[in-house]
Design an enzyme around this catalytic site. Structure first.
Site, PDB file in Angstrom:
ATOM      1  N   SER A 250     -63.728   5.852  41.456  1.00  0.00           N
ATOM      2  CA  SER A 250     -64.792   6.763  41.804  1.00  0.00           C
ATOM      3  C   SER A 250     -66.218   6.049  41.551  1.00  0.00           C
ATOM      4  CB  SER A 250     -64.339   8.005  40.966  1.00  0.00           C
ATOM      5  OG  SER A 250     -64.742   7.658  39.612  1.00  0.00           O
ATOM      6  N   LYS A 251     -67.038   7.197  41.728  1.00  0.00           N
ATOM      7  CA  LYS A 251     -68.572   6.481  41.242  1.00  0.00           C
ATOM      8  C   LYS A 251     -68.652   5.765  39.977  1.00  0.00           C
ATOM      9  CE  LYS A 251     -70.901  10.145  43.745  1.00  0.00           C
ATOM     10  NZ  LYS A 251     -70.752  11.316  43.558  1.00  0.00           N
ATOM     11  N   ARG A 252     -67.712   6.351  38.999  1.00  0.00           N
ATOM     12  CA  ARG A 252     -67.998   5.725  37.712  1.00  0.00           C
ATOM     13  C   ARG A 252     -67.748   4.308  37.707  1.00  0.00           C
ATOM     14  NH1 ARG A 252     -62.518   6.985  36.337  1.00  0.00           N
ATOM     15  NH2 ARG A 252     -62.731   9.063  36.663  1.00  0.00           N
TER      16      ARG A 252
END
Ligand code: GLU
Length: 320
Positions: A250-252
């Protein structure tokens, strides 16, 4: 002739996880000289954004993935945008209603959250619904109806659901697995489960390749195909990509969106090379064009376990 599709939800950018699903679905159909469909699943209008839909289209074309039917390409089974197909979902809903397969559900969000802590289990769509509103009497319904607009749930048949998945293998879901599910929300929005079945059938899709996160939606969808008297496609559920910390990509994990990689100057061949490597199609993550992979596609090569991506590769993808 095989017909496959990629069906993104334009509520976020295309990230490399979805891009990999798109690549594999595209390769499955291109290697069989079939027809590939792009369908925008923007049924949840408040969450979908037209600019994200445009960005997804651009990103797919940049990756070298094209479609024979869909936005910008036309086709005999359009419109290819779910927000323009609501009349079809309404017809299917009526058909289910006439068979007595739907019931109104008045449970509040708080009650549903409470259910989550009870021992009924979780499905990918959240807590498994224990059927609270399934057996309300008409008097009880009338009392609740006076104060609350209900959602509509489909009553899962009381039988085991079995199917052969091209990648995940033979699947058996016990009777009622996942519980009765919502087909139309209280706010009037048709649910994914209903829309995807109506559309895949109407668009004559023969092969659905998608992420394994949707595996437990499949028995629900098969129950809908059966109830609506529609032919179900063959399913292939591919494992997901995980970041170096073992969490779903994900974005993290940094610039994992295709748009972000493009902005960083990465080439499409480099991205496709990594996606193909993680899918067991090539033995090292060398740059390659999507079209050069067509002869190499073999569903049997796709690994069945989670795919862990190391941080060096992620860094390399975010650089030119
Ligand atoms: N629209 C769904 C998603 O983006 C995919 C639906 C499907 O492939 O069945 O997760």
């Amino acid at each position: 002739m095989k017909r496959g599709r990629f069906a993104p939800t334009p509520s976020g950018q295309l990230h490399i996880g979805n891009a990999r699903t798109a690549l594999l679905a595209w390769l499955q159909i291109r290697s069989a000289q079939g027809r590939f469909v792009l369908r925008m699943e923007d049924i949840d209008k408040p969450r979908s954004k037209p600019e994200l839909a445009r960005q997804i289209v651009d990103d797919l074309l940049w990756l070298g993935l094209d479609w024979d039917e869909g936005p910008g390409a036309g086709g005999d089974y359009g419109p290819y945008v779910q927000s323009e197909r609501e009349f079809l979902y309404g017809e299917a809903l009526d058909k289910l209603m006439r068979q007595g397969l739907l019931y109104p559900c008045y449970c509040s969000r708080a009650e549903l959250v409470g259910i989550a802590s009870a021992p009924h289990g979780l499905s990918s769509e959240g807590p498994v619904y224990p059927g609270t509103c399934r057996s309300l009497t008409s008097e009880q319904r009338a009392v609740k109806q006076a104060v609350k607009t209900p959602s509509l749930r489909f009553a899962m048949p009381d039988k085991e659901m079995v199917f052969d998945d091209l990648v995940a293998g033979k699947q058996r879901f016990p009777a009622g697995a996942g519980g009765d599910f919502v087909v139309k929300r209280a706010d009037g929005i048709f649910a994914y489960q209903l829309a995807v079945v109506v559309d895949d059938a109407a668009m004559r899709i023969t092969d659905v390749l998608r992420g394994v996160d949707l595996l437990d939606s499949t028995p629900r969808q098969l129950a809908l195909y059966e109830a609506l008297g529609l032919d179900a496609p063959r399913f292939a559920h591919v494992p997901l990509l995980y970041g170096p910390d073992g969490k779903r990509l994900s974005k993290r994990h940094g610039a994992v969106s295709v748009t972000g990689m493009r902005a960083a100057g990465t080439s499409p061949e480099k991205v496709i090379g990594c996606l193909a490597y993680w899918s067991g199609l090539i033995s090292c993550p060398e740059p390659v064009k999507a079209s050069d992979l067509v002869p190499l596609f073999d569903a049997a090569k796709i690994p069945t376990g989670d795919i862990l991506i190391d941080s060096n590769t992620l860094d390399r993808l975010s650089r030119s």
